[in-house]
Design an enzyme around this catalytic site. Sequence first.
Site, short mmCIF file in Angstrom:
data_model
loop_
_atom_site.label_atom_id
_atom_site.label_comp_id
_atom_site.label_asym_id
_atom_site.label_seq_id
_atom_site.Cartn_x
_atom_site.Cartn_y
_atom_site.Cartn_z
N LYS A 15 32.66 19.71 59.80
CA LYS A 15 31.16 21.36 60.41
C LYS A 15 31.92 22.15 60.70
O LYS A 15 33.32 22.68 60.26
CB LYS A 15 31.76 21.14 62.17
N THR A 60 30.58 14.57 62.64
CA THR A 60 30.83 16.29 62.00
C THR A 60 30.25 16.66 63.89
O THR A 60 30.98 17.79 63.94
CB THR A 60 29.85 16.57 61.47
N ASP A 61 29.18 15.84 64.55
CA ASP A 61 29.65 16.76 65.98
C ASP A 61 30.71 15.75 66.15
O ASP A 61 30.92 16.87 67.64
CB ASP A 61 27.97 15.61 66.19
N PHE A 172 40.51 60.08 39.59
CA PHE A 172 40.57 58.62 38.74
C PHE A 172 39.99 59.21 37.43
O PHE A 172 39.82 59.87 37.09
CB PHE A 172 39.25 57.44 38.44
N ARG A 189 38.27 63.15 44.90
CA ARG A 189 36.56 62.66 45.24
C ARG A 189 36.57 61.49 46.33
O ARG A 189 37.82 61.79 46.82
CB ARG A 189 36.22 61.12 44.13
N VAL A 253 42.14 52.69 42.81
CA VAL A 253 42.31 51.94 43.57
C VAL A 253 43.63 51.62 43.19
O VAL A 253 43.68 50.72 44.00
CB VAL A 253 40.84 51.39 43.78
N GLN A 254 43.70 50.42 42.32
CA GLN A 254 44.92 49.84 41.48
C GLN A 254 46.20 50.04 42.74
O GLN A 254 46.32 49.42 42.84
CB GLN A 254 44.46 49.26 40.16
N ASN A 280 34.66 49.17 45.68
CA ASN A 280 34.51 50.76 45.22
C ASN A 280 33.09 50.69 45.95
O ASN A 280 32.14 49.80 45.42
CB ASN A 280 33.67 51.03 44.29
N HIS A 282 29.85 53.60 46.52
CA HIS A 282 30.67 54.82 45.82
C HIS A 282 29.31 56.37 46.66
O HIS A 282 28.45 55.48 47.02
CB HIS A 282 29.32 54.49 44.46
#
Length: 321
Positions: A15, A60-61, A172, A189, A253-254, A280, A282
């Site tokens: 479910k 599944t119920d 960057f 930035r 970011v890395q 990102n 932006h």
Amino acid sequence: MSDDTSFLSSARYGKDKVRVLRVVREGKWHHIVEYNVQALLEGDIETSYTEADNSVVVATDSIKNITYYIAKISPHILIPERFALHLGTHLVSKYPHIHKAFVTVEQLRWSRIPVSGEQGPTEHPHAFIRDGDEKRIVKVEVNASKGKDKIIASVTAGLSDLLVLKTTESAFTSFVRDKYTTLKEVDDRILSTSIDLSYTFSPVEIPKPTDADVEQFAVPAEITPGSVWDTSVPTNARKVTLDTFASDNSASVQATLYRMARLIIAQNAHVQTVSYALPNKHYIPVDMGYLGVENLVPAQAEVFMPIAAPSGLITATVSRK
């Protein structure tokens, strides 16, 4: 086509999107959690696919109803890792032919409403506000393949949709430049992302429920720091993520991602891997040169245009040696 050209190589069902809100009352002080739950089963269920034999199918119920029932009786309902383990353990313990349960819990973020009091603002005992889109995520595999008395659980936890932004100390530069490159290098930035974080714990042994209805679930009496039982791990991992994002003078970011992940592993002895996905978000300075107004130089850029797509996506997994 002959019958020997194919076979059922895997099967799992259950479910999805079971929505649960649970209120826990401690006198006038109430707690709430809201979960979206997925519970899937594996086991000796092949004939339901290959022979149209429904005698092996737990409806599944029924799985939905079990989810609500465990949410009602579980003393661990406020801790998603423990609730997911409780639910998965009950499912594999109750049905002899079910060998694995896969439970995913998505917790929505609710916070207490602060209200004015004689001593200043206080948290209201039973009024709450939906606190953003951030979600806490838990994924559990409860494996009883080697026997109902030899249950092993694997847990991955984390968060998603944690939206953050900083207005400086992000650069960057010095990336590959060739004939396809139009992006300008910037030493300052806006950095913004919607953080998805997941971390995987060492597998743990789960005691077999001892009651007749296999509804009990035992948590170790002694909690090992940094383990799946340690309720401070999610708070600490979130704090590391936010502190590092805010304080790191980011070269990329890395690089920031790597620092976050290494700190989580260093601080939690039983976390084996940490993964981030950082898309990102932006924000592009608006060119106002046609008006004689400078808005492109980083130190003078103050008006930005949010850009939804396309966006960069930075991912990585850092593992314990």
